[in-house]
Design an enzyme around this catalytic site. Structure first.
Site, short mmCIF file in Angstrom:
data_model
loop_
_atom_site.label_atom_id
_atom_site.label_comp_id
_atom_site.label_asym_id
_atom_site.label_seq_id
_atom_site.Cartn_x
_atom_site.Cartn_y
_atom_site.Cartn_z
N GLU A 93 26.59 21.46 18.44
CA GLU A 93 26.01 22.81 18.44
C GLU A 93 26.62 23.71 17.36
OE1 GLU A 93 26.55 24.35 22.36
OE2 GLU A 93 28.59 25.05 21.97
N HIS A 94 27.71 23.27 16.75
CA HIS A 94 28.31 24.10 15.70
C HIS A 94 27.59 23.96 14.37
CE1 HIS A 94 32.26 23.79 18.14
NE2 HIS A 94 31.55 24.85 18.49
N HIS A 95 27.14 22.75 14.04
CA HIS A 95 26.53 22.53 12.73
C HIS A 95 25.11 21.99 12.82
CE1 HIS A 95 30.95 22.16 12.07
NE2 HIS A 95 30.68 22.85 10.98
N HIS A 103 31.11 12.00 14.82
CA HIS A 103 30.46 13.28 14.52
C HIS A 103 30.15 13.37 13.04
CE1 HIS A 103 31.34 15.60 18.35
NE2 HIS A 103 31.94 14.44 18.54
N CYS A 148 29.31 15.93 11.47
CA CYS A 148 29.86 17.15 10.85
C CYS A 148 31.27 16.91 10.35
CB CYS A 148 29.79 18.34 11.80
SG CYS A 148 30.84 18.23 13.23
N1 LIG Z 1 35.83 20.26 20.48
C1 LIG Z 1 34.74 19.95 19.76
N2 LIG Z 1 34.67 20.36 18.50
C2 LIG Z 1 33.56 20.04 17.80
C3 LIG Z 1 32.50 19.29 18.32
N3 LIG Z 1 31.57 19.13 17.36
C4 LIG Z 1 32.05 19.77 16.26
N4 LIG Z 1 33.26 20.31 16.53
C5 LIG Z 1 34.19 21.10 15.69
O1 LIG Z 1 33.82 22.44 15.70
C6 LIG Z 1 34.69 23.07 14.76
C7 LIG Z 1 34.04 24.30 14.18
O2 LIG Z 1 35.04 24.92 13.44
P1 LIG Z 1 34.81 26.13 12.42
O3 LIG Z 1 36.11 26.39 11.72
O4 LIG Z 1 34.17 27.26 13.16
O5 LIG Z 1 33.69 25.57 11.45
P2 LIG Z 1 33.88 24.88 10.02
O6 LIG Z 1 34.45 25.84 9.04
O7 LIG Z 1 32.54 24.29 9.65
O8 LIG Z 1 34.95 23.75 10.35
P3 LIG Z 1 35.29 22.39 9.56
O9 LIG Z 1 34.47 21.30 10.19
O10 LIG Z 1 36.75 22.18 9.79
O11 LIG Z 1 34.94 22.58 8.13
C8 LIG Z 1 35.05 21.98 13.77
O12 LIG Z 1 36.44 21.74 13.89
C9 LIG Z 1 34.26 20.76 14.27
O13 LIG Z 1 34.94 19.53 14.02
C10 LIG Z 1 32.62 18.87 19.68
O14 LIG Z 1 31.74 18.22 20.25
N5 LIG Z 1 33.76 19.22 20.35
ZN LIG Z 2 29.81 20.07 14.22
#
Ligand SMILES: Nc1nc2c(ncn2[C@@H]2O[C@H](COP(=O)(O)OP(=O)(O)OP(=O)(O)O)[C@@H](O)[C@H]2O)c(=O)[nH]1
Ligand SMILES: [Zn+2]
Length: 218
Positions: free
Chosen positions: A109-111, A178, A180
């Site tokens: 859900e983050h990316h 993942h 992402c």
């Molecule tokens: N705990 C958890 N983290 C997730 C999941 N899917 C993605 N993430 C993490 O969500 C985080 C979002 O961090 P942010 O710093 O807000 O976003 P970002 O700048 O794109 O982070 P990076 O991936 O480190 O470049 C990242 O560390 C991802 O690896 C999941 O299912 N569970």
């Molecule tokens: Zn992600």
């Protein structure tokens, strides 16, 4: 009939509140104009990238992507618990039921990039109350086809089973890769994330918990 797992259901509800924002298990309505709106947004993205969304190769892309999202995120509009209502009684079976290697594809859900892997599910039936083996996989599939966190997916698989089957215990192990982390950001290809949840009597019995966990891992 008493509800031996009511405390576990309450515990799960409380946990979900604090976890990545509230995203309950219950389905949400799908707006009638969802496909048109998503297609419009995809067209905007292409334009914002400097692309020509009307060129031959991209002409049908917004509509395709809209249908793809409605498919891969369609679990938002389904109730994963529905499948678990198909139940059987087998009083003579007192042991655990373990369904391993349930393949799934989800979207972080983050990316909004895919994460995918295997879910392994074990439960200890109460009073011989079983569900069809495929129904566990269907439940995983509905919960996966939503914008998810791996931890929440793991918890909600367990919570759905607890709520509908009221078993003595549940254990879920999810392992996934993942995109992402692989395609962007840290660009770490091949790392796998493992999440687990244990509920009910297996929480209190360390030896049994370890035995079921090793069966889950295979
Ligand atoms: N705990 C958890 N983290 C997730 C999941 N899917 C993605 N993430 C993490 O969500 C985080 C979002 O961090 P942010 O710093 O807000 O976003 P970002 O700048 O794109 O982070 P990076 O991936 O480190 O470049 C990242 O560390 C991802 O690896 C999941 O299912 N569970
Ligand atoms: Zn992600």
């Amino acid at each position: 009939m008493t509800k031996p797992t009511a405390d576990l259901v309450a515990l799960d509800a409380a946990r979900h509140k604090g976890q990545g924002g509230e995203r309950p298990i219950a389905p949400i309505a799908r707006p009638d104009d969802a496909e048109t709106r998503i297609a419009g947004a995809v067209r905007e993205i292409l334009e914002a990238l400097g692309e020509d969304p009307d060129r031959e190769g991209l002409f049908e892309t917004p509509g395709r992507v809209a249908r793809m999202y409605l498919d891969v995120l369609g679990g938002l509009h389904e109730d994963p618990r529905d499948h678990l209502h198909k139940q059987f009684l087998a009083d003579q079976h007192e042991g655990a039921v373990i369904v391993r290697d349930i393949g799934f594809h989800s979207m972080c859900e983050h990316h909004l990039l895919p994460f995918f892997g295997k879910a392994h599910v074990a439960y200890l039936p109460e009073g011989g109350r079983l569900t069809g083996l495929s129904k566990i996989a269907r439940t995983v599939n509905v919960l996966a086809r939503r914008p998810q966190l791996q931890e929440r997916l793991t918890d909600q698989i367990a919570a759905s089973i607890i709520e509908v089957l009221e078993p003595k215990a549940v254990m879920v192990l999810v392992e996934a890769e993942h995109m992402c982390m692989a395609m962007r950001g840290i660009r770490n290809v091949g790392s796998r994330t493992v999440t687990t949840v244990v509920r009910g009597t297996w929480q209190r019995d360390a030896a049994l918990r370890a035995e079921i966990m090793s069966l889950l891992k295979g």
